[in-house]
Design a protein around this motif. Sequence first.
Motif, PDB file in Angstrom:
ATOM      1  N   SER A 159      -1.277   8.802  -4.691  1.00 24.49           N
ATOM      2  CA  SER A 159      -0.731   8.108  -3.524  1.00 24.49           C
ATOM      3  C   SER A 159      -1.820   7.606  -2.589  1.00 24.49           C
ATOM      4  O   SER A 159      -1.568   6.743  -1.737  1.00 24.49           O
ATOM      5  CB  SER A 159       0.232   9.024  -2.768  1.00 24.49           C
ATOM      6  OG  SER A 159      -0.462  10.103  -2.158  1.00 24.49           O
ATOM      7  N   THR A 160      -3.027   8.119  -2.714  1.00 19.21           N
ATOM      8  CA  THR A 160      -4.138   7.620  -1.910  1.00 19.21           C
ATOM      9  C   THR A 160      -5.085   6.729  -2.711  1.00 19.21           C
ATOM     10  O   THR A 160      -5.842   5.947  -2.140  1.00 19.21           O
ATOM     11  CB  THR A 160      -4.950   8.780  -1.309  1.00 19.21           C
ATOM     12  OG1 THR A 160      -5.537   9.551  -2.363  1.00 19.21           O
ATOM     13  CG2 THR A 160      -4.061   9.677  -0.472  1.00 19.21           C
TER      14      THR A 160
ATOM     15  N   GLN B  38      -3.611   1.167  -5.855  1.00 21.58           N
ATOM     16  CA  GLN B  38      -3.652  -0.028  -5.026  1.00 21.58           C
ATOM     17  C   GLN B  38      -2.394  -0.104  -4.168  1.00 21.58           C
ATOM     18  O   GLN B  38      -1.341   0.422  -4.529  1.00 21.58           O
ATOM     19  CB  GLN B  38      -3.783  -1.286  -5.886  1.00 21.58           C
ATOM     20  CG  GLN B  38      -2.559  -1.598  -6.752  1.00 21.58           C
ATOM     21  CD  GLN B  38      -2.619  -0.949  -8.123  1.00 21.58           C
ATOM     22  OE1 GLN B  38      -3.211   0.110  -8.297  1.00 21.58           O
ATOM     23  NE2 GLN B  38      -2.006  -1.598  -9.096  1.00 21.58           N
ATOM     24  N   ASN B  39      -2.504  -0.780  -3.005  1.00 18.60           N
ATOM     25  CA  ASN B  39      -1.335  -0.963  -2.144  1.00 18.60           C
ATOM     26  C   ASN B  39      -0.270  -1.798  -2.833  1.00 18.60           C
ATOM     27  O   ASN B  39       0.916  -1.499  -2.759  1.00 18.60           O
ATOM     28  CB  ASN B  39      -1.725  -1.642  -0.826  1.00 18.60           C
ATOM     29  CG  ASN B  39      -2.452  -0.692   0.114  1.00 18.60           C
ATOM     30  OD1 ASN B  39      -2.412   0.528  -0.055  1.00 18.60           O
ATOM     31  ND2 ASN B  39      -3.117  -1.252   1.105  1.00 18.60           N
ATOM     32  N   LYS B  40      -0.713  -2.868  -3.458  1.00 17.03           N
ATOM     33  CA  LYS B  40       0.181  -3.781  -4.161  1.00 17.03           C
ATOM     34  C   LYS B  40      -0.429  -4.097  -5.518  1.00 17.03           C
ATOM     35  O   LYS B  40      -1.648  -4.000  -5.680  1.00 17.03           O
ATOM     36  CB  LYS B  40       0.354  -5.090  -3.371  1.00 17.03           C
ATOM     37  CG  LYS B  40       0.845  -4.920  -1.946  1.00 17.03           C
ATOM     38  CD  LYS B  40       0.825  -6.256  -1.220  1.00 17.03           C
ATOM     39  CE  LYS B  40       1.177  -6.101   0.247  1.00 17.03           C
ATOM     40  NZ  LYS B  40       1.078  -7.382   0.988  1.00 17.03           N
TER      41      LYS B  40
ATOM     42  N   ASP C  76      -4.034  -5.739  -5.946  1.00 17.84           N
ATOM     43  CA  ASP C  76      -4.861  -5.599  -4.745  1.00 17.84           C
ATOM     44  C   ASP C  76      -6.279  -5.154  -5.098  1.00 17.84           C
ATOM     45  O   ASP C  76      -6.505  -4.417  -6.050  1.00 17.84           O
ATOM     46  CB  ASP C  76      -4.255  -4.558  -3.808  1.00 17.84           C
ATOM     47  CG  ASP C  76      -3.313  -5.201  -2.802  1.00 17.84           C
ATOM     48  OD1 ASP C  76      -3.077  -6.410  -2.910  1.00 17.84           O
ATOM     49  OD2 ASP C  76      -2.814  -4.477  -1.916  1.00 17.84           O
TER      50      ASP C  76
ATOM     51  N   THR D 167       1.889   1.628  -7.972  1.00 19.85           N
ATOM     52  CA  THR D 167       1.149   1.392  -6.735  1.00 19.85           C
ATOM     53  C   THR D 167       1.253   2.640  -5.854  1.00 19.85           C
ATOM     54  O   THR D 167       1.883   3.631  -6.225  1.00 19.85           O
ATOM     55  CB  THR D 167       1.731   0.194  -5.974  1.00 19.85           C
ATOM     56  OG1 THR D 167       3.090   0.528  -5.603  1.00 19.85           O
ATOM     57  CG2 THR D 167       1.726  -1.071  -6.826  1.00 19.85           C
ATOM     58  N   LYS D 168       0.648   2.570  -4.677  1.00 15.66           N
ATOM     59  CA  LYS D 168       0.798   3.677  -3.743  1.00 15.66           C
ATOM     60  C   LYS D 168       2.264   3.929  -3.404  1.00 15.66           C
ATOM     61  O   LYS D 168       2.687   5.085  -3.250  1.00 15.66           O
ATOM     62  CB  LYS D 168       0.010   3.390  -2.460  1.00 15.66           C
ATOM     63  CG  LYS D 168      -1.497   3.524  -2.614  1.00 15.66           C
ATOM     64  CD  LYS D 168      -2.222   3.252  -1.301  1.00 15.66           C
ATOM     65  CE  LYS D 168      -3.732   3.400  -1.488  1.00 15.66           C
ATOM     66  NZ  LYS D 168      -4.475   3.070  -0.266  1.00 15.66           N
ATOM     67  N   ALA D 169       3.034   2.864  -3.292  1.00 16.98           N
ATOM     68  CA  ALA D 169       4.464   3.029  -3.001  1.00 16.98           C
ATOM     69  C   ALA D 169       5.161   3.791  -4.122  1.00 16.98           C
ATOM     70  O   ALA D 169       6.026   4.639  -3.865  1.00 16.98           O
ATOM     71  CB  ALA D 169       5.117   1.667  -2.795  1.00 16.98           C
TER      72      ALA D 169
ATOM     73  N   ASN E 198       5.506   2.250   6.194  1.00 19.09           N
ATOM     74  CA  ASN E 198       4.411   1.392   5.732  1.00 19.09           C
ATOM     75  C   ASN E 198       4.877   0.365   4.696  1.00 19.09           C
ATOM     76  O   ASN E 198       4.072  -0.138   3.919  1.00 19.09           O
ATOM     77  CB  ASN E 198       3.303   2.261   5.138  1.00 19.09           C
ATOM     78  CG  ASN E 198       2.603   3.095   6.187  1.00 19.09           C
ATOM     79  OD1 ASN E 198       1.755   2.606   6.920  1.00 19.09           O
ATOM     80  ND2 ASN E 198       2.980   4.368   6.273  1.00 19.09           N
TER      81      ASN E 198
ATOM     82  N   THR F 237       2.871  -2.856   4.493  1.00 13.26           N
ATOM     83  CA  THR F 237       1.562  -2.684   3.856  1.00 13.26           C
ATOM     84  C   THR F 237       1.684  -2.711   2.346  1.00 13.26           C
ATOM     85  O   THR F 237       0.834  -3.273   1.643  1.00 13.26           O
ATOM     86  CB  THR F 237       0.932  -1.352   4.291  1.00 13.26           C
ATOM     87  OG1 THR F 237       0.767  -1.365   5.709  1.00 13.26           O
ATOM     88  CG2 THR F 237      -0.409  -1.122   3.619  1.00 13.26           C
ATOM     89  N   TYR F 238       2.776  -2.105   1.841  1.00  7.78           N
ATOM     90  CA  TYR F 238       2.958  -2.011   0.397  1.00  7.78           C
ATOM     91  C   TYR F 238       3.739  -3.182  -0.185  1.00  7.78           C
ATOM     92  O   TYR F 238       3.958  -3.241  -1.397  1.00  7.78           O
ATOM     93  CB  TYR F 238       3.670  -0.695   0.053  1.00  7.78           C
ATOM     94  CG  TYR F 238       2.927   0.520   0.547  1.00  7.78           C
ATOM     95  CD1 TYR F 238       1.555   0.651   0.369  1.00  7.78           C
ATOM     96  CD2 TYR F 238       3.606   1.541   1.227  1.00  7.78           C
ATOM     97  CE1 TYR F 238       0.872   1.758   0.843  1.00  7.78           C
ATOM     98  CE2 TYR F 238       2.920   2.653   1.698  1.00  7.78           C
ATOM     99  CZ  TYR F 238       1.560   2.753   1.499  1.00  7.78           C
ATOM    100  OH  TYR F 238       0.876   3.855   1.964  1.00  7.78           O
TER     101      TYR F 238
END
Length: 592
Positions: free
Chosen positions: A196-197, A200-202, A205, A216-218, A255, A258-259
């Motif tokens: 989760s850290t 990539q955000n998307k 990315d 992704t992080k999401a 967030n 962001t995602y």
Amino acid sequence: MKSYKKIAILFTALGTLSVSSCKKVLDQQPKSNITPDLLASTGGVIGGITGVYSDLRNLWGTEGFLYYTNLGVDETLAGGGASASGVDFATYKNYTNNISDVYNALGGVFSIAYQDINTLNGVLQYGPAAFSDVPTRTAYLAQAKFLRAFYYFHLVETFGAVPLHTTFINSATLTDSRAPIADVYAQIIKDLTEASTELQNKPGDNSSPFTGHAATKASALFLLSKAYLTRGWSSAAQPTDFQNALTTAQTLIANKATYGVDLYANYADAYNPTNDATNKEDLFAIEHSTDTKYGDFTAGASGGKINGWAYFFRPNYPTVNANYPATGGASVMTRDIPNGRPFFRVRPNVDYVNNVAFADKTNDFRYWNTFQTTWIANTANVTTPRGTLTVAADTAIWMPPYDPGAAKRAAFKGIIMLPPSIAATATGTNAAPTTNTFFPAVKKFDDPNRPSVNDPSSRPVVLLRFSEIYLIAAEAAFKMNDNNTAATMINVLRTRAAYRTTNMPANAVTNMQVTPAQINIDFILDERVRELYGESLRWWDLTRTQSLVRRVKQYNAEAGPNIQDFMTLRPIPQTEINLVTQGTPIAQNPGF
């Protein structure tokens, strides 16, 4: 995801070969090209991860997987086209005594999962040596962590205690053991916390090599929240699990910009094929295409690595004749791409669906966005006892969730089928009941772009939807006795559920709001049906919340008499038990 296709095919083929070979000759020298040296190379890491993504097509979207995730629950029943194993899953009638087909279905899950887990273990163990660039290395290894956690999560919620392997195995062994459930969850949460850290955000990315529907992080935050929630209900529960589930879900929601994820204003848009490539509610999906080499596409296929969601929930509409329910007369419909391939493997449990889950069809438009209840005439020169059907103008088949009345039924030129409980008391003509062959179709997964009517779908199979995170948060809040937050989370979805493009009732949004006093586990479970009907989640929803036996007995007349308390776990595949020939045997789950 970028197409490292040839390497992926190599890994998939090698993995399949090694599984079948081990089952036959465990005491011989294994031969495989998946070695530590290969996994320490760029090509090995890329091929390993991409091969695992390809392997997911063997599970979600296939018929066997459909049976064990969607049947034997409250929202569905077996369709008339279900196989013997499908009926076993649906009714539990022969579940313990005649289980060979059931074992075969579950055995595929086990063998594919552990084949891929071993590949991911190799990537994580040897892959760091493949990259000098830290961001690239981190991106690849984070994918492997997410995928390993994804597999273990579905194994532990299905079978309970399972073997836990976190290091690469490159030689056959005759021993194994089931790890404590607490240990499996600890590994899942560790992998997802890191992913989760690190992901990539998307998709795409930061020059990430993964695009499309990759994790992704999401994705990791979603699955981490659900893992906390599920552990919180389990024997391995930790005091902070429900709080962690809620906090993680709220982090994802806060967030979302962001995602690059969010809810569509219209529920139907989340399932619109035109949004597939960039669907903002899709957090993780299995990609399909019509490419016969790299997309695993076979024209007219009914098995293999397919997405069959477009036709598993479809009734046998081309066999409805003009005199139905009497015999004789021409078929009122011809199978076509818009109406789908009539596979009729799973059907709605219409009384529960109509009277409980989707009881409000005026303010809540999700019923109409989920089910197809009308079939427009597509066959010329068809005459019923009430008149000749005009192609593209008249409705040939109508399955309303209510009785339109004797006068309207008598005047309707097409065939009307009513829910069985309504048909039993309807007077007059044209009031046949729906059956296990003829029933309202699920239309959310339709694929109008299939080359031919019998082709499988090339749409992505979405496994994690953003809308579900609100339901996860609500369930966690409820378990913390925080019904205010639970209601707030659910009302986000219920506000959206009221939306329609035309004829929206003036007070629909207001009427859809739920109060904290209305929140209980059954309300949450019914809301999950309204939001996520048919999405290969229901058996796990009911087992997680310790509601399976109670609700099946309450709502499922076919399975209720047969289900027993121990059936909240699936049986360990006998094929896997038989492979352990040294040391302590693997114990079967109780009751099987």
